[in-house]
Design an enzyme around this catalytic site. Structure first.
Site, short mmCIF file in Angstrom:
data_model
loop_
_atom_site.label_atom_id
_atom_site.label_comp_id
_atom_site.label_asym_id
_atom_site.label_seq_id
_atom_site.Cartn_x
_atom_site.Cartn_y
_atom_site.Cartn_z
CB THR A 20 26.22 16.85 13.97
OG1 THR A 20 25.38 16.85 12.75
CG2 THR A 20 25.40 17.35 15.14
CB VAL A 71 14.04 21.05 10.74
CG1 VAL A 71 14.36 21.22 12.22
CG2 VAL A 71 13.87 22.62 10.06
N1 ASP Z 1 21.58 14.71 13.51
C1 ASP Z 1 21.69 15.62 12.61
C2 ASP Z 1 20.44 15.83 11.71
O1 ASP Z 1 19.79 14.79 11.43
C3 ASP Z 1 22.83 15.02 11.38
C4 ASP Z 1 24.00 14.29 12.18
O2 ASP Z 1 23.85 14.45 13.45
O3 ASP Z 1 24.61 13.77 11.71
O4 ASP Z 1 20.49 16.83 10.98
#
Ligand code: ASP
Length: 311
Positions: free
Chosen positions: A179, A208
């Site tokens: 991300t 989500v």
């Molecule tokens: N926080 C993001 C989600 O849960 C994934 C990530 O940051 O790796 O969609």
């Protein structure tokens, strides 16, 4: 009068120097980054640097932190090595569903989109929501329609096709999580934070995460700090992690490094992986993560840092 000038001029000069030093901090996901080749690590760092350079150039030329955050995130969304935009991970149905948000400390304005499937740069649609609509979040087909109606670029799903991501879906392995997020402070001392993601590999369609949730994955309060988060989204939502850090810094009078380290340690105790980037109203920055690595970068007028692993 002369005396007054002598007393106050240095103060004014130092204040304006201080007031004019913008800075940008970036993450490209927290995780293990253990199965990456040294060439991939090099490319990842190159991607972070390109984003930091672009965002900082905008800030240095007097641009707003909103412009800097959007531009830096677009660079990361267009880079298939990160889990956002083009490099987004696959859902269990082998599609990409992307989430993004942006918030600025000027008037606590915010915009977000979730579960978009054809928007090339979800961060730009989030910005559009923030600036051009009276709402904060649009989702799935309504968000796509908003993009279509406002000439925000859409692409075929095949644009996001990525054999490596598909492989990691097939293995459903605990892999790097890339991300992306950016926090910037501009010459007017306005902090903006943005986050963009494909979510978690193998997520259920319609799921989500925290990235588009204001207060969970992204938060700014101009008199305290700005945060962009990455990690196991469900926990970041349940504990309003991004806001929690700024509130701790403000009310417990903690530095952003203390506040964010404390929050990441608390998450670790309950089994939640992740990390954050933080910037305060003085332009100080902090990284905190409870995983072995977090792709991260920082840039201001006199220094630059790009790192993946802990040390
Ligand atoms: N926080 C993001 C989600 O849960 C994934 C990530 O940051 O790796 O969609």
């Amino acid at each position: 009068m002369k005396k007054l000038i002598e007393v106050f001029l240095p103060l004014i000069i130092s204040f304006s120097l201080f007031a004019e030093s913008p800075a940008i901090v970036i993450h490209g996901g927290a995780g293990w980054f253990s199965n990456m080749s040294s060439d991939e690590i090099k490319d990842l760092k190159k991607g972070l640097k390109m984003a930091a350079d672009k965002g900082f150039e905008i800030l240095e030329n007097g641009g707003s932190s909103v412009d800097a955050v959007e531009a830096a995130i677009i660079i990361l969304e267009d880079n298939p090595l990160f889990n956002a935009g083009r490099g987004s991970v696959y859902t269990s149905e082998e599609k990409q569903e992307m989430d993004a948000s942006i918030m600025t400390g000027k008037d606590n304005e915010a915009g977000a989109v979730s579960s978009v499937t054809n928007v090339k740069n979800p961060i730009s649609l989030a910005r559009h929501v923030m600036e051009e609509t009276p709402h904060v979040m649009f989702t799935s087909s309504g968000a796509e329609k908003l993009a279509r109606d406002n000439n925000i670029e859409q692409v075929e799903q095949s644009y996001f096709a990525n054999p490596d991501r598909l492989k990691s879906l097939k293995k459903a392995q605990k892999n790097k999580k890339g991300t992306v997020g950016v926090v910037a402070i501009d010459k007017n001392r306005v902090i903006t934070a943005g986050t963009s993601t494909g979510g978690m590999t193998n997520k259920a369609p319609g799921r989500v995460g925290d990235s588009p949730i204001i207060g969970a994955g992204t938060w700014v309060e101009n008199n305290s700090c700005g945060v962009s988060a990455t990690g196991h989204g469900e926990y970041f939502i349940r504990f309003s992690i991004a806001k929690e850090i700024c509130v701790k810094a403000r009310y417990q009078n903690k530095s952003i490094q203390e506040a964010s380290t404390e929050v990441m340690n608390q998450l670790k105790e309950i089994g939640a992986d992740g990390g954050v980037i933080v910037m305060d109203s003085q332009g100080n920055y902090a990284f905190a993560f409870n995983t072995p690595a977090m792709a991260r970068a920082y840039k201001d007028a006199s220094s630059e840092l790009i790192k993946i692993y802990k040390n």
